[in-house]
Design a protein around this motif. Structure first.
Motif, PDB file in Angstrom:
ATOM      1  N   LEU A  66       0.801  -1.223   0.000  1.00 44.65           N
ATOM      2  CA  LEU A  66       0.000   0.000   0.000  1.00 44.65           C
ATOM      3  C   LEU A  66       0.837   1.278   0.000  1.00 44.65           C
TER       4      LEU A  66
ATOM      5  N   THR B 161      -4.947   2.561   6.675  1.00 43.70           N
ATOM      6  CA  THR B 161      -5.429   1.180   6.657  1.00 43.70           C
ATOM      7  C   THR B 161      -5.135   0.473   7.979  1.00 43.70           C
ATOM      8  N   SER B 162      -3.956   0.696   8.529  1.00 40.18           N
ATOM      9  CA  SER B 162      -3.610   0.015   9.780  1.00 40.18           C
ATOM     10  C   SER B 162      -4.335   0.611  10.984  1.00 40.18           C
TER      11      SER B 162
END
Length: 81
Positions: free
Chosen positions: A51, A78-79
């Motif tokens: 990503l 995202t994390s």
């Protein structure tokens, strides 16, 4: 080295497993923590690398967006979810 220094969650996970399992299933419980930790380390690093820099790697989707100016924003967002 950094992962070892920031490894506070593993102690919490082991304490939880110690309370949640019976003496008969204790070995399987602690083994499962180790396996999941290892798999998570590999998958997390791979996903972060995939990503990273989306405007360079996937220009049709991300060219001219905020991800072009901040190339590591997508793996961080995202994390965080």
């Amino acid at each position: 080295v950094v992962q070892g220094l920031l490894n506070g969650n593993q102690g919490v996970a082991k304490a939880y497993i110690g309370d949640a399992v019976t003496p008969k299933t204790e070995a399987a419980g602690f083994g499962m923590v180790a396996v999941c930790w290892g798999i998570g380390s590999v998958i997390g690093a791979s996903a972060g690398g995939f990503l990273a820099r989306p405007a360079v790697n996937m220009p049709r989707l991300f060219e001219g967006t905020i991800f072009h100016r901040h190339p590591y924003l997508l793996p961080c967002l995202t994390s965080s979810f």
